[in-house]
Design a protein around this motif. Structure first.
Motif, mmCIF file in Angstrom:
data_model
loop_
_atom_site.group_PDB
_atom_site.id
_atom_site.type_symbol
_atom_site.label_atom_id
_atom_site.label_comp_id
_atom_site.label_asym_id
_atom_site.label_seq_id
_atom_site.Cartn_x
_atom_site.Cartn_y
_atom_site.Cartn_z
ATOM 1 N N TYR A 51 55.401 12.157 30.671
ATOM 2 C CA TYR A 51 56.466 11.169 30.525
ATOM 3 C C TYR A 51 55.935 9.767 30.230
ATOM 4 C CZ TYR A 51 59.235 14.864 32.692
ATOM 5 O OH TYR A 51 59.844 16.069 32.970
ATOM 6 N N ILE A 52 54.629 9.614 30.167
ATOM 7 C CA ILE A 52 54.032 8.300 29.943
ATOM 8 C C ILE A 52 53.688 8.131 28.474
ATOM 9 C CG2 ILE A 52 52.128 6.758 30.533
ATOM 10 C CD1 ILE A 52 51.979 8.125 33.253
ATOM 11 N N GLN A 53 54.398 7.217 27.814
ATOM 12 C CA GLN A 53 54.171 6.935 26.401
ATOM 13 C C GLN A 53 52.948 6.014 26.245
ATOM 14 O OE1 GLN A 53 56.041 8.527 24.314
ATOM 15 N NE2 GLN A 53 57.728 9.164 25.644
ATOM 16 N N PRO A 54 52.344 5.965 25.059
ATOM 17 C CA PRO A 54 51.211 5.051 24.832
ATOM 18 C C PRO A 54 51.536 3.609 25.210
ATOM 19 C CG PRO A 54 51.390 6.599 23.024
ATOM 20 C CD PRO A 54 52.600 6.824 23.882
ATOM 21 N N SER A 55 52.755 3.161 24.900
ATOM 22 C CA SER A 55 53.141 1.794 25.250
ATOM 23 C C SER A 55 53.225 1.613 26.764
ATOM 24 C CB SER A 55 54.488 1.443 24.610
ATOM 25 O OG SER A 55 55.486 2.385 24.975
ATOM 26 N N THR B 31 62.410 0.151 27.078
ATOM 27 C CA THR B 31 63.522 1.108 27.083
ATOM 28 C C THR B 31 64.511 0.842 25.955
ATOM 29 O OG1 THR B 31 65.020 -0.157 28.534
ATOM 30 C CG2 THR B 31 63.336 1.200 29.599
ATOM 31 N N GLN B 32 64.224 -0.166 25.157
ATOM 32 C CA GLN B 32 65.051 -0.513 23.988
ATOM 33 C C GLN B 32 66.520 -0.767 24.363
ATOM 34 O OE1 GLN B 32 64.446 2.685 21.190
ATOM 35 N NE2 GLN B 32 62.250 2.312 21.042
ATOM 36 N N GLY B 33 66.701 -1.432 25.494
ATOM 37 C CA GLY B 33 68.047 -1.820 25.908
ATOM 38 C C GLY B 33 68.802 -0.775 26.699
ATOM 39 N N MET B 34 68.260 0.422 26.808
ATOM 40 C CA MET B 34 68.983 1.489 27.510
ATOM 41 C C MET B 34 69.094 1.230 29.009
ATOM 42 S SD MET B 34 68.164 5.154 25.715
ATOM 43 C CE MET B 34 66.379 5.096 25.866
ATOM 44 N N LEU B 35 68.035 0.704 29.621
ATOM 45 C CA LEU B 35 68.083 0.439 31.056
ATOM 46 C C LEU B 35 69.144 -0.607 31.378
ATOM 47 C CD1 LEU B 35 67.019 0.896 33.877
ATOM 48 C CD2 LEU B 35 65.184 -0.750 33.425
ATOM 49 N N PHE C 28 58.487 5.640 30.142
ATOM 50 C CA PHE C 28 58.377 5.943 31.569
ATOM 51 C C PHE C 28 59.230 4.984 32.387
ATOM 52 C CE2 PHE C 28 56.277 4.511 35.518
ATOM 53 C CZ PHE C 28 56.399 5.665 36.285
ATOM 54 N N PHE C 29 59.372 3.761 31.914
ATOM 55 C CA PHE C 29 60.150 2.767 32.655
ATOM 56 C C PHE C 29 61.656 3.063 32.605
ATOM 57 C CE2 PHE C 29 56.083 0.765 32.072
ATOM 58 C CZ PHE C 29 55.874 0.127 33.291
ATOM 59 N N GLY C 30 62.045 4.001 31.755
ATOM 60 C CA GLY C 30 63.419 4.472 31.777
ATOM 61 C C GLY C 30 63.719 5.225 33.070
ATOM 62 N N ASP D 141 78.404 17.895 30.843
ATOM 63 C CA ASP D 141 77.081 17.734 31.439
ATOM 64 C C ASP D 141 77.108 16.586 32.443
ATOM 65 O OD1 ASP D 141 74.441 17.510 32.091
ATOM 66 O OD2 ASP D 141 73.735 16.998 30.078
ATOM 67 N N PRO D 142 76.820 16.865 33.738
ATOM 68 C CA PRO D 142 76.849 15.795 34.738
ATOM 69 C C PRO D 142 75.766 14.739 34.510
ATOM 70 C CG PRO D 142 75.918 17.790 35.675
ATOM 71 C CD PRO D 142 76.495 18.175 34.345
ATOM 72 N N LEU D 143 74.756 15.071 33.693
ATOM 73 C CA LEU D 143 73.665 14.132 33.422
ATOM 74 C C LEU D 143 73.708 13.623 31.982
ATOM 75 C CD1 LEU D 143 70.725 15.998 35.215
ATOM 76 C CD2 LEU D 143 72.251 14.268 36.152
ATOM 77 N N ALA D 144 74.884 13.673 31.377
ATOM 78 C CA ALA D 144 75.021 13.279 29.964
ATOM 79 C C ALA D 144 74.633 11.830 29.720
ATOM 80 C CB ALA D 144 76.450 13.525 29.496
ATOM 81 N N LEU D 145 74.814 10.961 30.720
ATOM 82 C CA LEU D 145 74.504 9.543 30.559
ATOM 83 C C LEU D 145 73.182 9.161 31.219
ATOM 84 C CD1 LEU D 145 78.052 7.963 31.057
ATOM 85 C CD2 LEU D 145 76.813 8.365 28.919
ATOM 86 N N GLU D 146 72.354 10.151 31.497
ATOM 87 C CA GLU D 146 71.032 9.877 32.073
ATOM 88 C C GLU D 146 70.046 9.568 30.955
ATOM 89 O OE1 GLU D 146 69.791 9.447 34.934
ATOM 90 O OE2 GLU D 146 71.220 10.278 36.365
ATOM 91 N N ILE D 147 69.378 8.439 31.037
ATOM 92 C CA ILE D 147 68.342 8.148 30.050
ATOM 93 C C ILE D 147 67.031 8.822 30.453
ATOM 94 C CG2 ILE D 147 69.383 5.948 29.403
ATOM 95 C CD1 ILE D 147 67.216 4.520 31.003
#
Length: 324
Positions: free
Chosen positions: A69-73, A153-157, A205-207, A259-265
């Motif tokens: 889950y850890i991206q290069p960034s 997170t490109q604004g998602m968080l 990962f910070f998501g 889906d109960p997790l449809a809005l989970e990033i």
């Protein structure tokens, strides 16, 4: 035939109760282990505080359950700014009688170019729904990004936080009531669009700090646990609870597909929490040692290359026989 069915049902219920007994034992083991190891973790914290980049190197050797889950960034942030990690079972601290499976994970950071926060702490509560679903639930944690360009997170968080704040205004809700996409608010629609456009494999990962999990309130969990204990006590006394008829609700045919997790990033937020609390945290010294072994092997490999190159140069410089 009816007697056989009743006997089979009773045996099944007994097996399920036995499984719960095993879970109770495992939970009690966690409670005792936390108490017994507390002083050891405190001693370890004092020692690793003297080692530069200890936790950064531990994360560099993170187990696959976490590393995927850890991206290069994300690695750039963790390797340069992560200064400390701590895990606590906050519901049983100071003599608390809560669930030892509830955990708090705290990441501390030095000054960096991405966000202003020095501490990011995420709590997970172990909850049980009235339908029998159980696991870790959480609340989203905001991150003060220094600019939109630095937001990994490109604004998602930020959108998750807005949706969460609006949900809190609505008060506690039933975990079995899943909002349909056609009823989404503008913020929820924007969040869903970002999730679909990004793709789960590309989320930072910070998501993870935006993870919520199933919408199980503390009150629903308390009542569900009490009801289950009551049923187990009745079965232990030889009583067979009457089976309640399932009431059919008049609703759309596609209810089951919601889906109960449809809005989970970050849908795998619970898995990451467990990878940190149950693996990375207790085995930090092992992962740090692995990092040292990797560094040493890299140095040895480089030295061997240099020796080979020097050897080749020496061979070329040797005078040929007979003065030729």
């Amino acid at each position: 035939m009816s007697d056989e069915i009743d006997a089979a049902l009773a045996t099944y219920e007994e097996l399920m109760d036995l499984e719960k007994d095993f879970e109770d034992v495992e939970t009690e083991i966690i409670r005792q282990q936390v108490a017994l190891s507390k002083s050891l973790y405190e001693k370890r914290a004092k020692l690793v505080a003297k080692i530069p980049n200890f936790w950064a190197l531990v994360f560099e050797q993170a187990p696959p359950d976490l590393d995927q889950y850890i991206q290069p960034s994300d690695s750039a942030v963790l390797l340069t700014a992560l200064s400390n990690v701590s895990v606590s079972h906050f519901e049983i601290e100071d003599g608390g009688k809560g669930d030892p499976r509830s955990v708090s994970i705290k990441l501390e950071f030095s000054e960096n170019e991405w966000f202003e926060d020095k501490v990011l702490e995420k709590k997970f509560w172990y909850r049980v729904s009235k339908d029998g679903e159980e696991g870790l639930v959480s609340e989203p944690v905001p991150i003060k990004w220094k600019s939109a360009e630095k937001d990994l997170t490109q604004g998602m968080l930020d959108l998750v936080i807005k949706v969460w704040e609006n949900d809190k205004k609505q008060g506690p809700s039933d975990s079995t009531k899943i909002k349909k996409e056609k009823d989404y608010t503008p913020d929820e629609k924007a969040l869903k669009e970002k999730i679909d456009a990004t793709g789960l494999g590309a989320v930072s990962f910070f998501g993870w700090f935006g993870y919520r999990g199933l919408n199980i309130s503390a009150e629903e969990s308390r009542l569900a646990v009490e009801e289950e204990r009551k049923k187990r006590a009745e079965r232990a006394e030889g009583k067979i609870p009457e089976l309640k008829e399932v009431e059919e609700e008049e609703d759309d045919e596609d209810d089951e597909d919601e889906d109960p997790l449809a809005l989970e990033i970050f849908p795998d937020g619970e898995e990451v929490a467990l990878a940190i609390s149950d693996d990375l945290w207790p085995n930090a010294i092992k992962y740090f040692s692995q990092a040292q072994e990797v560094d040493v092997s890299d140095v040895d490999f480089e030295d061997e290359d240099e020796d080979e190159e020097m050897g080749e140069d020496d061979e070329e410089e040797k005078p040929k026989a007979n003065g030729s």
